[in-house]
Design a protein around this motif. Structure first.
Motif, PDB file in Angstrom:
ATOM      1  N   GLN A 109      33.645  70.726  41.061  1.00 51.44           N
ATOM      2  CA  GLN A 109      34.550  69.448  41.327  1.00 51.44           C
ATOM      3  C   GLN A 109      34.161  68.259  40.391  1.00 51.44           C
ATOM      4  O   GLN A 109      33.098  68.044  40.844  1.00 51.44           O
ATOM      5  N   VAL A 110      35.095  67.841  39.736  1.00 46.09           N
ATOM      6  CA  VAL A 110      34.587  66.679  39.005  1.00 46.09           C
ATOM      7  C   VAL A 110      34.884  65.168  39.989  1.00 46.09           C
ATOM      8  O   VAL A 110      35.853  65.043  40.601  1.00 46.09           O
ATOM      9  N   GLN A 111      33.652  64.538  39.736  1.00 48.39           N
ATOM     10  CA  GLN A 111      33.920  63.174  40.276  1.00 48.39           C
ATOM     11  C   GLN A 111      33.640  62.111  39.560  1.00 48.39           C
ATOM     12  O   GLN A 111      32.652  62.100  38.789  1.00 48.39           O
ATOM     13  N   LEU A 112      34.381  60.893  39.575  1.00 48.70           N
ATOM     14  CA  LEU A 112      33.844  59.625  39.133  1.00 48.70           C
ATOM     15  C   LEU A 112      33.708  58.549  40.074  1.00 48.70           C
ATOM     16  O   LEU A 112      34.534  58.431  40.870  1.00 48.70           O
ATOM     17  N   VAL A 113      32.616  58.109  40.101  1.00 51.03           N
ATOM     18  CA  VAL A 113      32.356  57.104  41.335  1.00 51.03           C
ATOM     19  C   VAL A 113      31.871  55.717  40.605  1.00 51.03           C
ATOM     20  O   VAL A 113      30.881  55.496  39.820  1.00 51.03           O
ATOM     21  N   GLU A 114      32.694  54.573  40.805  1.00 54.21           N
ATOM     22  CA  GLU A 114      32.382  53.402  40.359  1.00 54.21           C
ATOM     23  C   GLU A 114      31.839  52.556  41.169  1.00 54.21           C
ATOM     24  O   GLU A 114      31.593  52.798  42.453  1.00 54.21           O
ATOM     25  N   SER A 115      30.888  51.657  40.616  1.00 50.84           N
ATOM     26  CA  SER A 115      30.172  50.838  41.376  1.00 50.84           C
ATOM     27  C   SER A 115      30.030  49.709  40.320  1.00 50.84           C
ATOM     28  O   SER A 115      30.337  49.394  39.158  1.00 50.84           O
ATOM     29  N   GLY A 116      29.552  48.455  41.089  1.00 53.30           N
ATOM     30  CA  GLY A 116      29.134  47.097  40.432  1.00 53.30           C
ATOM     31  C   GLY A 116      30.236  45.964  40.716  1.00 53.30           C
ATOM     32  O   GLY A 116      29.951  44.936  40.208  1.00 53.30           O
ATOM     33  N   GLY A 117      31.157  46.414  41.535  1.00 52.77           N
ATOM     34  CA  GLY A 117      32.379  45.292  41.953  1.00 52.77           C
ATOM     35  C   GLY A 117      31.549  44.208  42.754  1.00 52.77           C
ATOM     36  O   GLY A 117      30.590  44.326  43.396  1.00 52.77           O
ATOM     37  N   GLY A 118      32.333  43.337  42.860  1.00 52.12           N
ATOM     38  CA  GLY A 118      31.949  42.338  43.885  1.00 52.12           C
ATOM     39  C   GLY A 118      32.810  40.926  43.681  1.00 52.12           C
ATOM     40  O   GLY A 118      33.849  41.030  43.151  1.00 52.12           O
ATOM     41  N   LEU A 119      32.242  39.976  44.454  1.00 55.32           N
ATOM     42  CA  LEU A 119      32.807  38.562  44.796  1.00 55.32           C
ATOM     43  C   LEU A 119      31.996  37.652  43.795  1.00 55.32           C
ATOM     44  O   LEU A 119      30.946  37.400  43.945  1.00 55.32           O
ATOM     45  N   VAL A 120      32.639  37.018  42.592  1.00 53.62           N
ATOM     46  CA  VAL A 120      31.958  36.024  41.791  1.00 53.62           C
ATOM     47  C   VAL A 120      32.786  34.887  41.582  1.00 53.62           C
ATOM     48  O   VAL A 120      34.032  34.708  41.771  1.00 53.62           O
ATOM     49  N   GLN A 121      32.310  33.879  41.123  1.00 49.81           N
ATOM     50  CA  GLN A 121      32.944  32.673  40.679  1.00 49.81           C
ATOM     51  C   GLN A 121      33.452  32.677  39.087  1.00 49.81           C
ATOM     52  O   GLN A 121      32.770  33.548  38.509  1.00 49.81           O
ATOM     53  N   ALA A 122      34.672  31.821  38.866  1.00 45.92           N
ATOM     54  CA  ALA A 122      34.919  31.942  37.480  1.00 45.92           C
ATOM     55  C   ALA A 122      33.959  31.652  36.520  1.00 45.92           C
ATOM     56  O   ALA A 122      33.031  30.888  36.854  1.00 45.92           O
TER      57      ALA A 122
END
Length: 124
Positions: A1-14
């Motif tokens: 089974q193929v899985q793609l797992v994203e990470s690294g997102g978050g809340l940042v300022q402009a």
């Protein structure tokens, strides 16, 4: 089974930077195009960047050209999206996607595998 797992997102300022990662498992993506898309609330999913492999051709949406950089590490089966100079309008859920062929595309329906997404929020 193929899985793609994203990470690294978050809340940042402009103006800040983030690096998203997408780890693939279940098969080796050594001859597959991979891409990043995003979807903001109430909007359709839109293309951001894609990278061909082999060959390394890269294509960016005009909205992120010069600010975002896509790269991949085939040894780690991972694709990255380096995002610099983030703006509030970059706020969205970011998705990693993979095709079963090497050629890149900016059309979501041409991608065969998708991750679950990672939230990026940019405050002004």
């Amino acid at each position: 089974q193929v899985q793609l797992v994203e990470s690294g997102g978050g809340l940042v300022q402009a103006g800040a930077s983030l690096r998203l990662s997408c780890a693939a498992s279940g098969r080796t993506f050594s001859s597959n195009a991979m891409g990043w898309f995003r979807q903001a609330p109430g909007k359709e999913r839109e293309f951001e960047a894609a990278i061909r492999w082999p060959g390394g051709n890269i294509y960016y949406a005009n909205s992120v050209k010069g600010r975002f950089t896509i790269s991949r590490d085939n040894a780690k089966n991972t694709v990255y999206l380096q995002m610099n100079g983030l703006k509030p309008e970059d706020t969205a859920v970011y998705y990693c996607a993979a095709r079963t062929v090497p050629s890149i595309s900016d059309r979501a329906e041409r991608y065969d595998y998708w991750g679950q997404g990672t939230q990026v929020t940019v405050s002004s």
